[in-house]
Write an enzyme that holds these catalytic residues in place. Structure first.
Site, PDB file in Angstrom:
ATOM      1  N   GLY A  49     -24.802  73.915 -27.061  1.00 46.29           N
ATOM      2  CA  GLY A  49     -24.738  75.094 -25.998  1.00 46.29           C
ATOM      3  C   GLY A  49     -25.533  76.267 -26.500  1.00 46.29           C
ATOM      4  O   GLY A  49     -25.722  76.667 -27.551  1.00 46.29           O
ATOM      5  N   TYR A  50     -25.772  77.027 -25.356  1.00 51.61           N
ATOM      6  CA  TYR A  50     -26.949  78.358 -25.765  1.00 51.61           C
ATOM      7  C   TYR A  50     -26.052  79.247 -24.863  1.00 51.61           C
ATOM      8  O   TYR A  50     -25.862  79.622 -23.822  1.00 51.61           O
ATOM      9  CB  TYR A  50     -28.096  77.772 -24.785  1.00 51.61           C
ATOM     10  CG  TYR A  50     -28.886  76.716 -25.801  1.00 51.61           C
ATOM     11  CD1 TYR A  50     -29.950  77.299 -26.791  1.00 51.61           C
ATOM     12  CD2 TYR A  50     -28.827  75.673 -25.471  1.00 51.61           C
ATOM     13  CE1 TYR A  50     -30.697  76.655 -27.690  1.00 51.61           C
ATOM     14  CE2 TYR A  50     -29.392  74.672 -26.442  1.00 51.61           C
ATOM     15  CZ  TYR A  50     -30.326  75.092 -27.545  1.00 51.61           C
ATOM     16  OH  TYR A  50     -30.945  74.250 -28.141  1.00 51.61           O
TER      17      TYR A  50
END
Length: 155
Positions: free
Chosen positions: A29-30
């Site tokens: 994820g970012y």
């Protein structure tokens, strides 16, 4: 400063599957997807990492990666709006290791091969299964895939 020099390709066939040396499931994820910098959290098998990457300059960019506790990574992934699910396959060709990412979920159907190099002009093998180079196509950046998944692209 750590520098990542990486080429990214589509795959033209499934022939690479015969050369897999290892496979690992990845959740990624970012926390930040700004084009100037990305901040990624990832679980990879039984390990976890926090990675900061700078803006691309050609096929090079600054990269800093740190091992973190898996529990922390799982908590950070909860802060990410969209988490990528993929299996990374390591494929060895003539002394080079291609990382072939087979995406799942909203990015299912997308398979890309990445190859890290020692310099931008370094020679590398080009097996028959290696397709078009997409290194400069921002749609294929994992950070972009977390915002606009492959399944949402206009066909």
């Amino acid at each position: 400063m750590a520098v990542e020099i990486e080429r990214k390709f589509l795959v033209a066939s499934d022939a690479w599957r015969e050369q897999i040396s290892h496979s690992t499931r990845i959740a990624q994820g970012y926390l930040c997807t700004d084009p100037e910098r990305t901040v990624r959290v990832r679980t990879k098998g039984e390990a976890a990492f926090l990675t900061i990457k700078g803006k691309n300059a050609g096929i090079s960019r600054a990269e800093f990666e740190y091992a973190i506790p898996v529990a922390d990574a799982l908590a950070m992934l909860q802060l990410c709006p969209n988490v990528l699910d993929k299996t990374r396959h390591l494929v060895n060709v003539d002394g080079h290791t291609f990382e072939v990412d087979e995406f799942h979920g909203a990015n299912a159907g997308l398979i890309v091969a990445e190859l890290e190099l020692s310099s931008e002009d370094a020679a590398y093998p080009q097996p028959a299964w290696l397709g078009a180079e997409v290194s400069g196509d921002t749609r294929y950046y994992n950070s972009a895939l977390s915002i606009t998944p492959f399944s949402q692209w206009a066909k």
